[in-house]
Design a protein around this motif. Structure first.
Motif, PDB file in Angstrom:
ATOM      1  N   ASN A 154      -6.709  16.044  -3.323  1.00  0.00           N
ATOM      2  CA  ASN A 154      -6.546  15.961  -1.870  1.00  0.00           C
ATOM      3  C   ASN A 154      -7.691  15.184  -1.212  1.00  0.00           C
ATOM      4  O   ASN A 154      -8.839  15.325  -1.586  1.00  0.00           O
ATOM      5  N   ASN A 155      -7.321  14.360  -0.269  1.00  0.00           N
ATOM      6  CA  ASN A 155      -8.299  13.674   0.582  1.00  0.00           C
ATOM      7  C   ASN A 155      -8.276  14.404   1.923  1.00  0.00           C
ATOM      8  O   ASN A 155      -7.200  14.527   2.503  1.00  0.00           O
ATOM      9  N   PRO A 156      -9.371  14.933   2.441  1.00  0.00           N
ATOM     10  CA  PRO A 156     -10.765  14.658   2.107  1.00  0.00           C
ATOM     11  C   PRO A 156     -11.447  15.739   1.279  1.00  0.00           C
ATOM     12  O   PRO A 156     -12.674  15.686   1.123  1.00  0.00           O
ATOM     13  N   GLY A 176       0.844  -1.189   0.000  1.00  0.00           N
ATOM     14  CA  GLY A 176       0.000   0.000   0.000  1.00  0.00           C
ATOM     15  C   GLY A 176       0.879   1.239   0.000  1.00  0.00           C
ATOM     16  O   GLY A 176       2.071   1.151   0.322  1.00  0.00           O
ATOM     17  N   SER A 177       0.312   2.382  -0.388  1.00  0.00           N
ATOM     18  CA  SER A 177       1.152   3.587  -0.292  1.00  0.00           C
ATOM     19  C   SER A 177       1.388   3.956   1.165  1.00  0.00           C
ATOM     20  O   SER A 177       2.336   4.663   1.487  1.00  0.00           O
ATOM     21  N   ASP A 178       0.538   3.444   2.053  1.00  0.00           N
ATOM     22  CA  ASP A 178       0.774   3.639   3.495  1.00  0.00           C
ATOM     23  C   ASP A 178       2.197   3.236   3.885  1.00  0.00           C
ATOM     24  O   ASP A 178       2.889   3.970   4.595  1.00  0.00           O
ATOM     25  N   GLU A 179       2.616   2.061   3.421  1.00  0.00           N
ATOM     26  CA  GLU A 179       3.972   1.609   3.778  1.00  0.00           C
ATOM     27  C   GLU A 179       5.019   2.569   3.217  1.00  0.00           C
ATOM     28  O   GLU A 179       6.017   2.880   3.874  1.00  0.00           O
TER      29      GLU A 179
HETATM   30  C1  LIG Z   1      -4.401  10.367  -0.172  1.00  0.00           C
HETATM   31  C2  LIG Z   1      -4.219   8.942   0.168  1.00  0.00           C
HETATM   32  N1  LIG Z   1      -2.997   8.415   0.126  1.00  0.00           N
HETATM   33  C3  LIG Z   1      -2.780   7.136   0.426  1.00  0.00           C
HETATM   34  C4  LIG Z   1      -3.820   6.328   0.816  1.00  0.00           C
HETATM   35  C5  LIG Z   1      -3.515   4.917   1.211  1.00  0.00           C
HETATM   36  O1  LIG Z   1      -3.469   4.149   0.092  1.00  0.00           O
HETATM   37  P1  LIG Z   1      -3.029   2.614   0.187  1.00  0.00           P
HETATM   38  O2  LIG Z   1      -4.293   1.844   0.261  1.00  0.00           O
HETATM   39  O3  LIG Z   1      -2.274   2.413  -1.086  1.00  0.00           O
HETATM   40  O4  LIG Z   1      -2.181   2.443   1.395  1.00  0.00           O
HETATM   41  C6  LIG Z   1      -5.118   6.826   0.885  1.00  0.00           C
HETATM   42  C7  LIG Z   1      -6.219   5.970   1.315  1.00  0.00           C
HETATM   43  O5  LIG Z   1      -7.298   6.369   1.600  1.00  0.00           O
HETATM   44  C8  LIG Z   1      -5.314   8.174   0.554  1.00  0.00           C
HETATM   45  O6  LIG Z   1      -6.527   8.727   0.625  1.00  0.00           O
END
Ligand SMILES: Cc1ncc(COP(=O)(O)O)c(C=O)c1O
Length: 341
Positions: free
Chosen positions: A151-153, A76-79
Motif C-alpha cells: 500500500n502507498n503510502p 500509466g496505471s493511472d489511465e
Molecule cells: C499505488 C500506486 N498505483 C499507481 C500509481 C501510478 O502509477 P503509474 O505511474 O503507472 O500511473 C502509483 C504512483 O505513485 C501508486 O503509488
C-alpha cells in the motif's frame, strides 16, 4: 473458479459501445503502402502507434506466463484506474471503496466520474479489519474495491487478499505498483479463480520508467476487451512502447537495479536506527519508508531547506513523512541532514 457474471457490473452504455479498430493493427501485411490514416510519409515517428500493443503484450505474456488476451497496456496505471471506473461505475449512482490511507488517485478519478468514495479505515498496523470491510460492503454495495498492496503510502503488503476478492460483490482492483519490492506473491495467480479480479502493475517503479507512462492490467479476457473498447485508440505512444519493450529484453538491468534498491532499503533501515528525530519506521514491502518523527513538520522543512524533497503525510497520518529509497549518494545526503535534527 467463481461463477460470478461480470456483465452485471458493467455500465449498459459501455456494453453497447463498439471499439475503435485500426484495420492495419488487426491484419497481417508484408510490405504495405500506408495511405489509411492521414499520416505524413516523412519523419521518424510519422506512424500512429500499435493500438493493440501486440509486441509488448506478447513479451509480458512470456515473462509472466499469462495469455496476452489477459493483458492490457495503459498510459500509466493511472489511465487504467480511470478506465476501470468508467467501465463499471454509473456516474452519480455507484460508489467505489478504497482503503484509508491509500493511493489518492482512486478517489480522484471516482470523483471526476461523479462516484462517491467510501473509505475503509486501516488499523494501527495499516491492515484491513475484515469486520469493517464486510459491514461497509453490506451497507453500501460499492461497485469497485481498490486494494493497494503493497500500500502507498503505508508501505505494507495487505494480508489475505483472497478474502476480500472472494467476499466482494463487484470488481476488486489489486494495485501492485510496488509488488517487485515485496517477497509476497502477486495476485495474478488468483485471476483464474476470480473473474471479478483486476491486477494492476506498472513500469513506473521497479522498472524505472515513470516518465514513459506505461501501466499494465491483468484480468479476464472479458474485462481486457472492455478496457480495449473504452481506451483512446492510441493511448500509449510509440516511444514509450519501444522503451518498455527494450527494457523487457534487458531483464538483467531490471534485476540489478531492483537488487540495488533493495539493498539500499536495508542500508537506510540500519541508518535510521541512529537518528534521534525518528520515532518509528514502519515495516515496508515497497521502495519507500513511512516514518513517524517526533516533529515531522520540522523535519520536512529542514529537509526541504537542503533541497531534499519528501512526501508530507501529516496531518492525515500524524507526524509521518514518506521517503523513497534513492541511490547511495542521495541516501547519504538524507541521513546526513537527519543527523543534524
Ligand atoms: C499505488 C500506486 N498505483 C499507481 C500509481 C501510478 O502509477 P503509474 O505511474 O503507472 O500511473 C502509483 C504512483 O505513485 C501508486 O503509488
Amino acid at each position: 473458479m467463481s461463477t460470478i457474471n461480470i456483465t452485471q457490473f458493467v455500465r449498459k452504455n459501455i456494453l453497447e459501445l463498439q471499439p475503435y479498430i485500426s484495420f492495419r493493427d488487426v491484419n497481417e501485411f508484408n510490405n504495405p503502402v500506408l495511405m489509411d490514416a492521414n499520416e505524413s510519409p516523412f519523419g521518424e515517428f510519422n506512424r500512429y502507434p500499435d493500438s493493440t500493443h501486440k509486441k509488448i503484450r506478447t513479451q509480458i505474456s512470456e515473462l509472466k506466463n499469462i495469455s496476452s488476451e489477459k493483458i492490457a497496456v495503459g498510459n500509466g496505471s493511472d489511465e487504467l484506474i480511470d478506465l476501470i471506473i468508467k467501465i463499471f461505475c454509473e456516474p452519480k449512482k455507484d460508489s467505489v471503496l478504497m482503503m484509508n490511507p491509500s493511493f489518492a488517485m482512486y478517489g480522484f478519478y471516482a470523483s471526476i466520474n461523479e462516484n462517491s468514495v467510501l473509505k475503509l479505515q486501516l488499523d494501527e498496523n495499516f491492515e484491513i479489519q475484515k469486520e469493517d470491510f464486510l459491514n461497509i460492503t453490506k451497507e453500501n454495495h460499492p461497485k469497485i474495491f481498490f486494494l493497494c498492496s503493497p500500500n502507498n503510502p503505508t508501505g505494507n503488503a495487505i494480508e489475505d487478499i483472497e478474502f476480500y476478492i472472494k467476499n466482494f460483490n463487484g470488481i476488486v482492483v489489486v494495485d501492485e505498483a510496488y509488488i517487485e519490492f515485496s517477497d509476497k506473491k502477486s495476485a495474478i495467480e488468483l485471476l483464474e479463480k476470480y473473474p471479478n479480479l483486476i491486477v494492476l502493475q506498472t513500469f513506473s517503479k521497479a522498472w524505472g520508467m515513470a516518465g514513459a507512462r506505461v501501466g499494465i492490467a491483468y484480468a479476464s479476457e472479458e474485462i481486457i476487451r472492455l478496457i480495449y473498447t473504452v481506451k483512446a485508440p492510441y493511448n500509449v505512444n510509440s516511444l514509450s512502447l519501444n522503451l518498455a519493450s527494450e527494457s523487457l529484453k534487458n531483464i538483467n538491468e531490471f534485476k540489478n537495479n531492483l537488487q540495488d534498491i533493495l539493498s539500499e532499503r536495508v542500508w537506510l533501515n540500519e541508518e535510521f536506527k541512529n537518528i534521534q528525530c525518528i520515532k518509528k519506521v514502519f515495516p515496508t514491502d515497497a521502495n519507500f519508508f513511512l516514518i513517524e518523527f517526533k516533529d515531522a513538520e520540522n523535519v520536512f522543512f529542514k529537509l526541504l531547506e537542503n533541497e531534499i524533497l519528501t512526501s508530507k503525510r501529516f496531518p492525515q497520518i500524524p507526524n509521518c513523512i514518506r521517503i523513497n529509497v534513492g541511490k547511495r549518494e542521495e541516501n547519504k545526503q538524507l541521513i546526513n541532514v537527519l543527523k543534524t535534527i
